[in-house]
Enzyme design. Structure first.
Site, PDB file in Angstrom:
ATOM      1  N   CYS A  78       0.853  -1.205   0.000  1.00  0.00           N
ATOM      2  CA  CYS A  78       0.000   0.000   0.000  1.00  0.00           C
ATOM      3  C   CYS A  78       0.879   1.241   0.000  1.00  0.00           C
ATOM      4  O   CYS A  78       1.687   1.452   0.917  1.00  0.00           O
ATOM      5  CB  CYS A  78      -0.911   0.009   1.217  1.00  0.00           C
ATOM      6  SG  CYS A  78      -1.841   1.551   1.364  1.00  0.00           S
ATOM      7  N   ILE A  79       0.699   2.077  -0.996  1.00  0.00           N
ATOM      8  CA  ILE A  79       1.611   3.209  -1.165  1.00  0.00           C
ATOM      9  C   ILE A  79       1.482   4.219  -0.033  1.00  0.00           C
ATOM     10  O   ILE A  79       2.489   4.747   0.466  1.00  0.00           O
ATOM     11  CB  ILE A  79       1.418   3.864  -2.551  1.00  0.00           C
ATOM     12  CG1 ILE A  79       2.470   4.938  -2.791  1.00  0.00           C
ATOM     13  CG2 ILE A  79       0.026   4.424  -2.720  1.00  0.00           C
ATOM     14  CD1 ILE A  79       2.550   5.383  -4.246  1.00  0.00           C
TER      15      ILE A  79
END
Lengths: 130, 98, 122, 98, 122, 130
Positions: A78-79
Site C-alpha cells: 500500500c503506497i
C-alpha cells in the site's frame, strides 16, 4: 482456487508475515494459486530491502521474494502506508526529496483499490492481522 | 460458513472473548499464533456459550513452537498448514480477530 | 450499487488513536465507495470510541479521524453498525454519537457478518 | 514510591488489570494514551482493590484527544504534561505497563 | 555485585513469540550482566509462557528463546521471579519449568518492584 | 534533574514517540535535562530518514531531531534492533551489503549498554512502551 492474502502486521512485532507465508506455501502445495499478497499497515515494513536480521533468523521479505518469483505472485505494498513508514521506491524517493529508496525487488507500490479488488475478485481473501 | 481466526493470547488480550461474543454457527473458529494458548484448559470457560455448530481448530505448528501440544483441550481439532488452507476454502469468507 | 454477495463489510475493532487501524479501515471504505463497491462498516468493541463527539485530536498533535468519519454520508456510505453491547460495556451514550449508526444486539451482529459477501477486519 | 503508567485500553487489553494486581502503595498510577479510557466510570470496578495510598492520575491531552474529558471518574486527578514530569520526578522509579 | 539500589529489575510481560519483546528484555539482561550490573528478571503474566519446556521454535522457523534463557545461570543471572498467580491463571505446572524461578504471591511481587533500584519493563 | 527516555513503540503503531516527545518538551520547559533518548524494539522505525507522512500529519522523527539539536540530547538507536528492521547508517549498510542507508541525521546506532547505563546513571529513566 485463486486466493489473495492480506498481511497487516509488522514482520518483527507480529507473526503475520510468517504465518501468511506458511499459509501461501501450503496453498501452492495443494495446487491453488496465490494471486496477490497485499501488505498494509505495519505490514509494509516486510518489503524493506534494508532489513538485516541475524543470520540465524529468517528474513521474511526475502522468503516472499523467492516465493513470488517462483509462482508469479503479485506483491503489492500500500503506497500510502509505505510512504508514512519510510518504505519507498525510486520514484517516490525522488518525489519526496528523500536520499534513497528501500523497496525490495519484487514488491510494487500501489493503491488500496488493489485490496478492494482482491477482496471481491478472488475466490478467497485471507487476512493475517498484526 | 465463516472462518474466524484469533491470533492473540487470551491472558492479555480480549480478541478471543470478543470473537466468541459475536459468533454464531455454522462457523469455524481457528486459533493461530499466540491465539493457540486459548486452546489450553485454563480458558475452556470462554467457549461454553458456543453450540455444536461451531467447530474449533488450532494450528499445529504454533502449538509446537510454544510447547503446549500436549495441553490442548478436547474441544479442539489440531490441524496442519494444509488443513488450514482447506478449511479456509471450505468456508465462504473469513474474519480475522486481532 | 452491487448485489449483496458482492458487498464488502469492513470490521474495525480499534479506537481512534490505536495505531493507524481506524484510519486504515476508513481509507479502505472510502476507496471501495469510490470504486462503486457497496460497503458497510461494523464498529466493534473499542472502535465505538471512534464515534464519540468532541474529540480534539490536535491536543496530541494527531489528525482528526472524526472529521473524516463525518464525511462518510457524502460518499454514500450509510451502512454503519455498532453492537449495543460494545457501547454499554464502555458506558457510552448511544444517543450522543457523531454518526448515525444502527445498533445491533449480539445475535444481529453475528447475522450481519453472515449477510455480507466479503469481510475485511482491522 | 513507584510510578506505574498504563497505555492500553481496558476494553481490549489486560494491562490495567495486570498493573492493579501487582500494585501496592505508596504508589502513583497514571493512565496515558489509550489507557485513559480506564478513567471512565465503566471501569471503576477494576480500582476497588486499591487503598488510599495509591494515587490515581490521568493525562489531560490524551483525554481531550479522545473526547472523554467530561467522563472522568472522581478517583482521578487530571494532570497536564508538566505535572506528568513533576510526578515522574517525585517518584523514585517507574514501571510502564503496555 | 552492585549494591541493591543500583540493581536493575527487568520486567517482561510477553510470551516467547509475541513480537521481539521477550528477546529484547533478555538481551538487556545479558548486556547488564556483562557490564557487571546486578540484574533480576520478573516473568509476569503471559511471560510465564517463556518458561515452558519443550518449545520447538523451529516449527514456525523462529529462533529458540528457551535456549538463551537456559544460559542465564552461566551469566550469573540468578534472580529469577514469577508470580504464582500468573502460572495458576494459565494452568501451568510450577514444577515443570525450564528455569529455576522463585514463585511469588501478589504481595511479594509488589514488594519485589519496591526492592530494586531501577526497573525496565517490556 | 538528568532524565533519560526509552521509546519502545513504533511511531505509527503506537503513541510512544509522540507521548515521549511531549514529556521531553515539558521536562525541558521545567528546566530539567533530557540526557539521552534510547530507541529500542519497534521504536527504531522512528529514526528512519525516509518516512514521508502526509503533510497534515506530524513527522515525529523530525520533531526529535529538532529537539535534540536545540537541547543537546543524545539520540541512540539500538543497533541490533535497527539492523533487524532495516534502519541502517552508511557503515552498517556497507557491512551488510545493502544498497542504501536510511538513519536520519542526529540519530546514532549503538549498543544496549547505552540503555543499561542510562537506567543506572540518570536520575530517572522514563519508559514509553509500544
Amino acid at each position: 482456487m485463486k486466493i489473495a492474502v492480506l498481511v497487516y502486521g509488522s514482520p518483527t512485532a507480529s507473526s503475520a508475515a510468517a504465518t501468511a507465508y506458511r499459509y501461501a506455501r501450503a496453498a501452492i502445495g495443494l495446487g491453488h494459486q496465490i494471486t496477490r499478497v497485499f501488505f498494509y499497515g505495519e505490514g509494509v515494513h516486510g518489503a524493506s530491502a534494508l532489513a538485516a536480521p541475524p543470520q540465524d533468523e529468517v528474513n521474511w521479505g526475502q522468503r516472499w521474494q523467492q516465493l513470488a518469483q517462483e509462482h508469479e505472485i503479485e506483491m503489492i505494498v500500500c503506497i500510502a502506508a509505505a510512504l508514512r513508514r519510510g518504505v519507498l521506491n525510486q520514484q517516490e524517493a525522488q518525489r519526496h526529496g528523500k536520499s534513497a529508496a528501500n523497496l525490495a525487488a519484487g514488491f510494487e507500490l500501489s493503491g488500496l483499490g488493489q485490496l478492494a479488488d482482491a477482496a471481491l475478485n478472488s475466490d478467497r481473501l485471507i487476512t493475517f492481522g498484526g | 460458513m465463516i472462518l474466524h481466526t484469533v491470533n492473540r493470547a487470551p491472558g492479555s488480550h480480549a480478541a478471543l472473548q470478543q470473537c466468541i461474543q459475536a459468533l454464531s454457527g455454522p462457523a469455524a473458529l481457528l486459533l493461530i499464533e499466540d491465539g493457540v494458548y486459548g486452546a489450553t484448559p485454563a480458558f475452556t470457560r470462554l467457549f461454553h456459550r458456543l453450540d455444536g455448530t461451531v467447530h474449533c481448530y488450532v494450528l499445529a505448528a504454533d502449538l509446537q513452537a510454544r510447547g503446549i501440544d500436549a495441553l490442548v483441550d478436547g474441544r479442539f481439532q489440531v490441524i496442519d498448514d494444509a488443513a488450514f488452507v482447506q478449511l479456509s476454502l471450505d468456508c465462504d469468507k473469513m474474519v480475522a480477530w486481532y | 450499487m452491487s448485489t449483496p454477495d458482492k458487498q464488502l463489510l469492513v470490521v474495525v475493532g480499534a479506537g481512534p488513536h490505536n495505531a493507524t487501524r481506524a484510519r486504515d479501515a476508513l481509507d479502505l471504505v472510502l476507496t471501495s465507495a469510490a470504486f462503486e463497491i457497496g460497503v458497510g462498516i461494523l464498529f466493534r468493541d473499542d472502535a465505538v470510541y471512534q464515534l464519540l463527539p468532541q474529540q480534539q485530536a490536535d491536543a496530541i498533535d494527531a489528525k482528526s479521524l472524526a472529521a473524516n468519519l463525518q464525511a462518510l454520508p457524502l460518499y454514500d456510505v450509510e451502512q454503519l453498525y455498532a453492537p449495543r453491547s460494545a457501547l454499554e460495556a464502555r458506558g457510552l451514550d448511544p444517543d450522543n454519537l457523531l454518526l448515525p449508526v444502527q445498533l445491533l444486539d449480539d445475535n444481529a451482529t453475528a447475522a450481519l457478518l453472515h449477510s455480507y459477501g466479503q469481510i475485511l477486519s482491522f
